[in-house]
Design a protein around this motif. Structure first.
Motif, PDB file in Angstrom:
ATOM      1  N   SER A  91      -8.615  -0.425  12.830  1.00 11.27           N
ATOM      2  CA  SER A  91      -7.326  -0.440  13.514  1.00 11.27           C
ATOM      3  C   SER A  91      -7.509  -0.669  15.015  1.00 11.27           C
ATOM      4  CB  SER A  91      -6.583   0.872  13.261  1.00 11.27           C
ATOM      5  OG  SER A  91      -5.354   0.903  13.950  1.00 11.27           O
ATOM      6  N   GLU A 123      -5.568  -0.585  -6.728  1.00 17.28           N
ATOM      7  CA  GLU A 123      -5.971   0.808  -6.965  1.00 17.28           C
ATOM      8  C   GLU A 123      -6.871   0.916  -8.187  1.00 17.28           C
ATOM      9  OE1 GLU A 123      -2.341   2.942  -7.289  1.00 17.28           O
ATOM     10  OE2 GLU A 123      -2.092   3.203  -5.118  1.00 17.28           O
ATOM     11  N   ASP A 146      -0.805  -9.758   8.834  1.00 15.40           N
ATOM     12  CA  ASP A 146      -0.601  -9.405   7.432  1.00 15.40           C
ATOM     13  C   ASP A 146      -1.635 -10.017   6.516  1.00 15.40           C
ATOM     14  OD1 ASP A 146       0.025 -12.030   7.245  1.00 15.40           O
ATOM     15  OD2 ASP A 146       2.097 -11.750   6.567  1.00 15.40           O
ATOM     16  N   ARG A 154     -11.782   2.962   8.847  1.00 19.38           N
ATOM     17  CA  ARG A 154     -10.391   2.509   8.930  1.00 19.38           C
ATOM     18  C   ARG A 154      -9.877   2.647  10.364  1.00 19.38           C
ATOM     19  NH1 ARG A 154      -6.420   2.065   4.937  1.00 19.38           N
ATOM     20  NH2 ARG A 154      -4.774   0.729   5.802  1.00 19.38           N
ATOM     21  N   THR A 207      -8.919  -1.667  -0.803  1.00 17.31           N
ATOM     22  CA  THR A 207      -8.069  -0.628  -0.202  1.00 17.31           C
ATOM     23  C   THR A 207      -6.610  -0.988  -0.456  1.00 17.31           C
ATOM     24  OG1 THR A 207      -9.707  -0.126   1.519  1.00 17.31           O
ATOM     25  CG2 THR A 207      -7.426   0.519   1.951  1.00 17.31           C
ATOM     26  N   ALA A 208      -5.934  -0.142  -1.212  1.00 14.82           N
ATOM     27  CA  ALA A 208      -4.610  -0.507  -1.745  1.00 14.82           C
ATOM     28  C   ALA A 208      -3.465  -0.406  -0.740  1.00 14.82           C
ATOM     29  CB  ALA A 208      -4.286   0.351  -2.964  1.00 14.82           C
ATOM     30  N   ASP A 209      -3.690   0.211   0.418  1.00 25.41           N
ATOM     31  CA  ASP A 209      -2.566   0.352   1.359  1.00 25.41           C
ATOM     32  C   ASP A 209      -2.666  -0.621   2.532  1.00 25.41           C
ATOM     33  OD1 ASP A 209      -4.731   1.546   2.555  1.00 25.41           O
ATOM     34  OD2 ASP A 209      -3.628   3.291   3.301  1.00 25.41           O
ATOM     35  N   ARG A 210      -3.374  -1.743   2.317  1.00 28.63           N
ATOM     36  CA  ARG A 210      -3.395  -2.779   3.351  1.00 28.63           C
ATOM     37  C   ARG A 210      -1.995  -3.388   3.469  1.00 28.63           C
ATOM     38  NH1 ARG A 210      -8.209  -1.852   6.000  1.00 28.63           N
ATOM     39  NH2 ARG A 210     -10.002  -2.202   4.641  1.00 28.63           N
ATOM     40  N   GLN A 211      -1.579  -3.622   4.693  1.00 30.65           N
ATOM     41  CA  GLN A 211      -0.256  -4.187   4.932  1.00 30.65           C
ATOM     42  C   GLN A 211      -0.163  -5.599   4.358  1.00 30.65           C
ATOM     43  OE1 GLN A 211       0.847  -4.194   9.048  1.00 30.65           O
ATOM     44  NE2 GLN A 211       2.723  -5.356   8.716  1.00 30.65           N
ATOM     45  N   THR A 230      -0.178  -3.372  -5.366  1.00 28.52           N
ATOM     46  CA  THR A 230      -1.057  -2.274  -4.957  1.00 28.52           C
ATOM     47  C   THR A 230      -1.672  -1.561  -6.159  1.00 28.52           C
ATOM     48  OG1 THR A 230       0.845  -0.779  -4.844  1.00 28.52           O
ATOM     49  CG2 THR A 230       0.198  -1.898  -2.809  1.00 28.52           C
ATOM     50  N   SER A 231      -0.957  -1.506  -7.277  1.00 27.82           N
ATOM     51  CA  SER A 231      -1.472  -0.813  -8.462  1.00 27.82           C
ATOM     52  C   SER A 231      -2.735  -1.487  -8.981  1.00 27.82           C
ATOM     53  CB  SER A 231      -0.412  -0.782  -9.568  1.00 27.82           C
ATOM     54  OG  SER A 231       0.712  -0.031  -9.164  1.00 27.82           O
ATOM     55  N   ASP A 250      -2.942 -11.764  -2.217  1.00 29.51           N
ATOM     56  CA  ASP A 250      -3.509 -10.416  -2.126  1.00 29.51           C
ATOM     57  C   ASP A 250      -5.000 -10.462  -1.844  1.00 29.51           C
ATOM     58  OD1 ASP A 250      -1.094  -9.219  -2.461  1.00 29.51           O
ATOM     59  OD2 ASP A 250      -1.459  -8.422  -4.474  1.00 29.51           O
TER      60      ASP A 250
END
Length: 427
Positions: A387, A347, A3, A383, A334-338, A343-344, A254
């Motif tokens: 992964s 973004e 994480d 990406r 990158t806003a969708d990192r776990q 996140t806003s 973050d």
């Protein structure tokens, strides 16, 4: 997947501010000369009080004509030419927000240069001469004394927006040049030298091949050596990240998530230039040339093949250092990192970076209509590799007790530190 939080947040806590790096590299065609421009030139040069006053778009002084695509005075014309030709590095002591007018235009060169770019002065017109002129209607609109109050406000808002975008471009350009060892200028000074990740391990007399245990030991030793080569880039990416506009406003957690989970993708983007497909090697910043075959042992043949293909595709885009810097900043934000909590905010950072890259690419590659879309298509490719890389790390994470990794490398990938071990067990 990790994480990105980990322990020891010194990745982002430590460091003093470092002076801005290299000069903004990149802008391109805007207007040149023509009949309407000659009229403005005559008006500006005339001593007759009946002639209208035409202001320099940079500082407001009397314009002498159209220079590098913009109505400007002789002072700003010469300043912009010198800045481009000598590739001068500028710094601002007031966060890039100085007002540029005739009386103080020499006070902050950073903001004056930024204003030159924002109003449309073309770097390429300094290097290559005349460039296509802007439409007459647009020029007339900018110098007309009959503009309505609403139009003036719209123009001011547009100018402020352009200034903000160029502030992002300049900040990223300087951060990238200061905190990346693989820029166009620095690559020229890298001296290549053959290197290997292989380490000698003891083989009992009479034994012809490695046992499975010995193969695992060899793979771990090679990975440790690779980690040593990669580690200098970690600090560079951390320092670069802290200079991305608004990144430091994020929570420390973050920031750590974005740096840790984005590091491999940023590192590989930077290393794309260092892939030599003819010799099948990756050249590291210290000049070490590591063969593709050895990288395949550390990772896997399929993964390394994908790495080389993505890097080759990225190189074919022919991006300059500033554009690469903007792209890696987009990868970072990158806003969708776990594990992210806001996140806003991430973004919003990425949106401003995408806008900056859009402008940069459109000005530098005006004849390549599909280039920006091609650049963005590299994001999902990276990406996917990121992964897959994380999946490959799972085996190494299970072997943490058998090795001793550089502390930064262990932290960036959330690998427990085995302070007792100096090398993997060879028994």
């Amino acid at each position: 997947m990790a994480d990105g939080r980990g322990t020891g947040g010194w990745l982002v806590r430590a460091s003093a501010l470092i002076p801005a790096g290299a000069l903004f590299a990149g802008s391109s065609p805007t207007p040149s000369e023509g009949t309407d421009q000659d009229k403005v030139q005559q008006a500006a040069d005339s001593n007759s009080p009946k002639q209208p006053f035409v202001p320099c778009k940079v500082c407001g002084d009397r314009a002498s004509g159209y220079h590098y695509g913009v109505t400007s005075c002789e002072g700003c014309k010469g300043f912009f030419r010198r800045s481009i030709q000598k590739q001068i590095d500028y710094r601002c002591l007031r966060d890039g927000k100085c007002m540029v007018i005739r009386l103080n235009r020499n006070r902050c060169q950073y903001c004056r240069f930024k204003k030159c770019l924002a109003v449309g002065m073309s770097r390429d017109s300094v290097r290559y001469g005349r460039v296509p002129k802007r439409s007459k209607s647009l020029e007339d609109h900018s110098v007309s004394s009959t503009d309505s109050a609403t139009s003036s406000q719209d123009q001011l808002a547009l100018e402020n927006k352009q200034l903000a975008i160029y502030d992002v471009i300049l900040s990223i350009s300087q951060a990238h040049h200061s905190h990346c060892a693989i820029t166009e200028d620095k690559i020229k000074n890298i001296v290549r030298q053959p290197a290997t990740l292989m380490s000698k391990i003891h083989i009992p007399p009479g034994q012809i091949q490695f046992s499975n245990e010995e193969l695992e030991v060899q793979r771990l030793l090679m990975w440790q050596q690779l980690a040593t080569l990669v580690t200098p880039a970690i600090n560079s990416v951390v320092e670069f990240s802290k200079r991305v506009p608004n990144f430091s406003d994020l929570s420390q957690d973050d920031q750590l998530v974005l740096i840790k989970l984005g590091f491999f993708e940023i590192w590989l983007t930077r290393m794309a230039r260092m892939i030599d497909r003819e010799e099948n090697v990756m050249v590291f910043e210290d000049g070490s040339c590591i063969s593709r075959e050895e990288l395949a042992v550390v990772y896997s043949p399929d993964f390394v093949t994908s790495m080389f293909e993505v890097c080759n595709g990225f190189n074919m885009l022919n991006l300059n250092d500033t554009e690469i810097g903007l792209f890696t900043a987009i990868v970072l934000a990158t806003a969708d990192r776990q594990g992210l909590s806001d996140t806003s905010a991430v973004e919003r950072i990425q949106d401003s970076l995408v806008e900056a890259l859009t402008l940069q690419v459109s000005r530098n590659h005006s004849t390549e209509e599909n280039l920006f879309a091609a650049v963005l298509m590299k994001l999902p490719e990276l990406r996917t590799l990121g992964s897959q890389h994380n999946d490959l790390l799972r085996w190494y994470r299970l072997q943490w007790h058998r090795g001793n990794l550089p502390p930064l490398f262990a932290e960036i990938y959330d690998i427990p530190k085995n302070q007792a071990a100096e090398t993997p067990s060879q028994s």
